[in-house]
Scaffold this motif. Structure first.
Motif, PDB file in Angstrom:
ATOM      1  N   ASN A   1      12.430  29.239  20.957  1.00  0.00           N
ATOM      2  CA  ASN A   1      13.066  28.153  21.708  1.00  0.00           C
ATOM      3  C   ASN A   1      13.031  26.845  20.930  1.00  0.00           C
ATOM      4  N   LEU A   2      11.893  26.541  20.318  1.00  0.00           N
ATOM      5  CA  LEU A   2      11.778  25.276  19.582  1.00  0.00           C
ATOM      6  C   LEU A   2      12.744  25.237  18.403  1.00  0.00           C
ATOM      7  N   LEU A   3      12.865  26.340  17.672  1.00  0.00           N
ATOM      8  CA  LEU A   3      13.809  26.373  16.548  1.00  0.00           C
ATOM      9  C   LEU A   3      15.239  26.190  17.035  1.00  0.00           C
ATOM     10  N   ALA A   4      15.589  26.836  18.138  1.00  0.00           N
ATOM     11  CA  ALA A   4      16.952  26.715  18.665  1.00  0.00           C
ATOM     12  C   ALA A   4      17.227  25.304  19.161  1.00  0.00           C
ATOM     13  N   VAL A   5      16.279  24.731  19.907  1.00  0.00           N
ATOM     14  CA  VAL A   5      16.468  23.371  20.412  1.00  0.00           C
ATOM     15  C   VAL A   5      16.570  22.392  19.250  1.00  0.00           C
ATOM     16  N   LEU A   6      15.756  22.578  18.215  1.00  0.00           N
ATOM     17  CA  LEU A   6      15.815  21.695  17.051  1.00  0.00           C
ATOM     18  C   LEU A   6      17.170  21.807  16.355  1.00  0.00           C
ATOM     19  N   ALA A   7      17.692  23.024  16.229  1.00  0.00           N
ATOM     20  CA  ALA A   7      19.001  23.200  15.589  1.00  0.00           C
ATOM     21  C   ALA A   7      20.105  22.509  16.387  1.00  0.00           C
ATOM     22  N   ILE A   8      20.102  22.669  17.700  1.00  0.00           N
ATOM     23  CA  ILE A   8      21.122  22.016  18.530  1.00  0.00           C
ATOM     24  C   ILE A   8      20.942  20.500  18.487  1.00  0.00           C
ATOM     25  N   PHE A   9      19.687  20.047  18.471  1.00  0.00           N
ATOM     26  CA  PHE A   9      19.387  18.611  18.379  1.00  0.00           C
ATOM     27  C   PHE A   9      19.966  18.019  17.093  1.00  0.00           C
ATOM     28  N   VAL A  10      19.738  18.707  15.973  1.00  0.00           N
ATOM     29  CA  VAL A  10      20.261  18.226  14.688  1.00  0.00           C
ATOM     30  C   VAL A  10      21.780  18.205  14.699  1.00  0.00           C
ATOM     31  N   LEU A  11      22.386  19.263  15.219  1.00  0.00           N
ATOM     32  CA  LEU A  11      23.846  19.319  15.278  1.00  0.00           C
ATOM     33  C   LEU A  11      24.397  18.189  16.136  1.00  0.00           C
ATOM     34  N   ALA A  12      23.783  17.935  17.286  1.00  0.00           N
ATOM     35  CA  ALA A  12      24.269  16.880  18.174  1.00  0.00           C
ATOM     36  C   ALA A  12      24.096  15.501  17.538  1.00  0.00           C
ATOM     37  N   ARG A  13      23.036  15.308  16.765  1.00  0.00           N
ATOM     38  CA  ARG A  13      22.805  14.009  16.120  1.00  0.00           C
ATOM     39  C   ARG A  13      23.783  13.763  14.973  1.00  0.00           C
ATOM     40  N   ARG A  14      24.056  14.789  14.197  1.00  0.00           N
ATOM     41  CA  ARG A  14      24.875  14.586  12.999  1.00  0.00           C
ATOM     42  C   ARG A  14      26.364  14.730  13.304  1.00  0.00           C
ATOM     43  N   GLY A  15      26.711  15.702  14.143  1.00  0.00           N
ATOM     44  CA  GLY A  15      28.087  15.840  14.598  1.00  0.00           C
ATOM     45  C   GLY A  15      29.115  15.832  13.488  1.00  0.00           C
ATOM     46  N   ARG A  16      30.247  15.207  13.772  1.00  0.00           N
ATOM     47  CA  ARG A  16      31.329  15.121  12.785  1.00  0.00           C
ATOM     48  C   ARG A  16      30.927  14.264  11.593  1.00  0.00           C
ATOM     49  N   SER A  17      30.138  13.240  11.853  1.00  0.00           N
ATOM     50  CA  SER A  17      29.829  12.282  10.782  1.00  0.00           C
ATOM     51  C   SER A  17      28.991  12.891   9.672  1.00  0.00           C
ATOM     52  N   GLY A  18      28.267  13.968   9.979  1.00  0.00           N
ATOM     53  CA  GLY A  18      27.407  14.570   8.971  1.00  0.00           C
ATOM     54  C   GLY A  18      28.148  15.369   7.923  1.00  0.00           C
ATOM     55  N   GLY A  19      29.423  15.691   8.174  1.00  0.00           N
ATOM     56  CA  GLY A  19      30.172  16.501   7.235  1.00  0.00           C
ATOM     57  C   GLY A  19      29.570  17.890   7.064  1.00  0.00           C
ATOM     58  N   ILE A  20      29.987  18.572   6.015  1.00  0.00           N
ATOM     59  CA  ILE A  20      29.468  19.912   5.754  1.00  0.00           C
ATOM     60  C   ILE A  20      28.017  19.843   5.293  1.00  0.00           C
ATOM     61  N   ALA A  21      27.702  18.861   4.436  1.00  0.00           N
ATOM     62  CA  ALA A  21      26.345  18.752   3.908  1.00  0.00           C
ATOM     63  C   ALA A  21      25.322  18.533   5.021  1.00  0.00           C
ATOM     64  N   GLY A  22      25.743  17.887   6.085  1.00  0.00           N
ATOM     65  CA  GLY A  22      24.822  17.599   7.168  1.00  0.00           C
ATOM     66  C   GLY A  22      24.495  18.792   8.037  1.00  0.00           C
ATOM     67  N   LEU A  23      25.184  19.915   7.818  1.00  0.00           N
ATOM     68  CA  LEU A  23      24.972  21.092   8.651  1.00  0.00           C
ATOM     69  C   LEU A  23      23.931  22.056   8.092  1.00  0.00           C
ATOM     70  N   TRP A  24      23.412  21.776   6.900  1.00  0.00           N
ATOM     71  CA  TRP A  24      22.537  22.778   6.261  1.00  0.00           C
ATOM     72  C   TRP A  24      21.314  23.159   7.100  1.00  0.00           C
ATOM     73  N   PRO A  25      20.744  22.257   7.942  1.00  0.00           N
ATOM     74  CA  PRO A  25      19.575  22.716   8.723  1.00  0.00           C
ATOM     75  C   PRO A  25      19.920  23.812   9.738  1.00  0.00           C
ATOM     76  N   ILE A  26      21.168  23.884  10.174  1.00  0.00           N
ATOM     77  CA  ILE A  26      21.523  24.841  11.222  1.00  0.00           C
ATOM     78  C   ILE A  26      21.350  26.286  10.728  1.00  0.00           C
ATOM     79  N   PRO A  27      21.966  26.672   9.583  1.00  0.00           N
ATOM     80  CA  PRO A  27      21.736  28.045   9.088  1.00  0.00           C
ATOM     81  C   PRO A  27      20.273  28.334   8.766  1.00  0.00           C
ATOM     82  N   VAL A  28      19.558  27.324   8.237  1.00  0.00           N
ATOM     83  CA  VAL A  28      18.146  27.535   7.898  1.00  0.00           C
ATOM     84  C   VAL A  28      17.335  27.824   9.152  1.00  0.00           C
TER      85      VAL A  28
END
Length: 567
Positions: A155-182
């Motif tokens: 649960n913590l890993l999933a919540v952290l991944a969604i948290f990162v995605l929601a924080r970075r969103g469109r502005s993070g670009g592709i490079a900002g998405l790397w924590p999600i697959p990890v």
């Protein structure tokens, strides 16, 4: 007129937070009562990793670690570390499971809008998050530390991944998405519930209006993760087929989501249906009328829980709807309702900014309707786990002495034969309970004057059970407590005046407490004795400060068996 001083304001805020975190304190206070022996599937996960005769190095053993169909490399690594630090004691696992719940709560609180976190309204939202993050209905996840490590880390890993995605969103670009697959990859090696991260990413991504390249990267990551998971999937032999009737699967999923409303499946079914309908309606309203990106995390969490409900319906639906309200799953529907209520409150504030109090009141009312049954059920579960934990010293004696006592070992494992078969490995590893010496009690002889002829008028007790075990051993059971006096010890005294056997006191029996009140808390005891010496023995209790030992009454069911010759 001046307001309250900064010191008073800080003190008031501290007291408010302590009150809001009452569910966490409930777990923390009771954690030592849950026992010291790990339970259930822990042994099937940990022993293949810890066993020194394994034919692979530690990394390979961790990668192979399984719990039913779940890959559990990360939890297995935690179990191995706990073994090396604490010899496998369960309390550190329970405390770590509680810390994982605290991690989820912290992330969700940080996800609240800054304006909310700086206003008094934060306490209303924090109360909802605290109750559902530390829901008492999920007592299984703290009382049995291994279970909390599995579900809590996923649960913590999933919540952290969604948290990162929601924080970075469109502005993070592709490079900002790397924590999600990890984080998604780590989740696969944690527990199968983390697979639901990817439907959650889709739901959050729709609210964030991600760019095509971002969608492509996430789609490739999801395909790789799901393919890797499917390549190693294996259906446990004892589990029902995945071929579940669609109607039954839908009912199971709704009961799963509605579990906070109570253990009754009909009530949970209605609550789940209402909750899912409200979630879909709210998501539609947000996408049409609100700044949808602000709700990405909350909608993603609802999707994460709903996807887990659907997966559980397929994998566990054959066990029946009662499985859907099991305590081990309770953190998932709790996340669903926490996210739904927070999103609803934020949406109402956004649409009607002047009605903050009304939004908070409505939010609190629904939360209370769900909190009451969860709290009632949680208290009952915590009480039951405390009772199981009080039997752990007896189970430890059975394992160390080699008494094949299935009824007692059932307090450690639902499959007593499995824990019995693990006994040799536990002893070689010096794993709890073999991490310390358990010397047998020293026998002593009681003079005739030290053995009273009649029961003590202030002692209330009974010898109520006598159970033959393999190896010419009996387990005796009973209870004793004093009215105005303290019981110092319980002894088994043979006909020759010598004490024998091994008595374990302090067992907590909730039924006995309900019958006799708090004075009977921890009044139950269990003992092991050789059958050959038990014939004609007296079971007695000695009050503190009294040199005499007073015989305990023997139930009519036990008395004839004590009079029979030993095997």
């Amino acid at each position: 007129m001046t307001g309250p001083s900064p010191t008073r304001a800080r003190l008031a805020a501290l007291l408010a937070w302590l009150a809001l975190l009452a569910p966490a304190w409930l777990y923390l206070v009771n954690a030592p009562r849950f026992g010291f022996l790990p339970e259930n599937d822990y042994y099937g996960i940990a022993l293949p990793v810890l066993a020194p005769e394994a034919d692979a190095n530690l990394a390979q053993r961790l990668i192979r670690a399984r719990s039913n169909e779940h890959r559990v490399a990360l939890p297995a690594a935690v179990f191995a570390l706990n073994y090396h630090l604490f010899h496998g004691h369960d309390l550190p696992l329970s405390l770590l499971a509680l810390a994982l719940l605290a991690g989820v709560f912290t992330l969700l609180y940080r996800a609240l809008p800054t304006a909310v976190r700086r206003s008094p309204r934060r306490f209303a939202y924090a109360a909802v998050l605290a109750f559902f993050a530390f829901t008492p209905a999920a007592a299984d996840n703290v009382a049995m530390g291994f279970s909390g490590i599995l579900f809590g880390s996923a649960n913590l890993l999933a919540v952290l991944a969604i948290f990162v995605l929601a924080r970075r969103g469109r502005s993070g670009g592709i490079a900002g998405l790397w924590p999600i697959p990890v984080l998604g990859l780590l989740g696969i090696f944690t527990f199968s519930t983390s697979i639901a991260l990817w439907p959650a990413v889709v739901a959050a991504g729709i609210h964030l209006r991600l760019r095509r390249r971002q969608w492509l990267v996430l789609a490739l990551a999801a395909a790789a993760a799901l393919s890797f998971y499917a390549s190693g999937y294996g259906m446990p032999r004892s589990h029902p087929s995945l071929d579940v009737d669609p109607v039954d699967a839908v009912r199971f999923a709704l009961v799963f989501l509605g579990a906070p409303a109570g253990p009754r499946t009909d009530v949970a079914l209605a609550a789940g249906a209402l909750g899912l309908a409200a979630a879909l309606l709210l998501a539609g309203l947000i996408l049409r009328r609100a700044a949808a990106d602000r709700f990405a995390l909350w909608t993603g969490l609802q999707a994460y829980a709903a996807a887990n409900a659907a997966a559980a319906a397929l994998a566990r639906g054959g066990f029946g709807e009662e499985m859907a309200v099991a305590s081990r799953y309770a953190t998932l529907p709790a996340l669903f309702w926490a996210a739904l209520l927070i999103a609803a409150g934020l949406y109402l504030e956004q649409q009607r900014p002047r009605r903050h109090r009304l939004a908070a009141a409505g939010l609190g009312l629904v939360a209370l309707l769900l909190a009451a049954p969860s709290l009632a059920r949680g208290r009952s579960l915590i009480d039951a786990f405390a009772a199981r934990g009080s039997v752990h010293p007896v189970a430890a004696r059975a394992l160390v002495r080699g008494y094949r006592d299935a009824d007692v070992l059932r307090a450690v494992s639902l499959k007593p034969e499995a824990i019995w078969q693990a006994r040799d490995a536990l002893r070689r590893l010096h794993h709890v309970p073999f991490d310390r010496r358990h010397p047998p009690p020293v026998a002593r002889r009681l003079a005739p004057a030290e053995l009273a002829p009649e029961p003590h008028p202030q002692l209330v007790g009974l010898v109520g059970g006598l159970y033959p075990l393999p190896g010419a051993v009996y387990r005796l059971g009973g209870w004793v407590f004093g009215r105005g006096i303290e019981v110092e010890e319980v002894l088994i005294v043979g006909r020759d005046g010598w004490t024998h056997g091994e008595v374990v006191r302090g067992i907590y029996d909730p039924a006995l407490v309900r019958l006799h009140g708090r004075a009977a808390r921890g009044a139950s005891w269990a003992a092991y004795a050789d059958a050959g010496r038990l014939l004609g023995s007296t079971i007695c209790a000695r009050p503190a400060g009294d040199p005499r030992c007073y015989p305990l009454p023997v139930s009519e069911l036990v008395r004839p068996r004590l009079e029979l010759p030993g095997p």
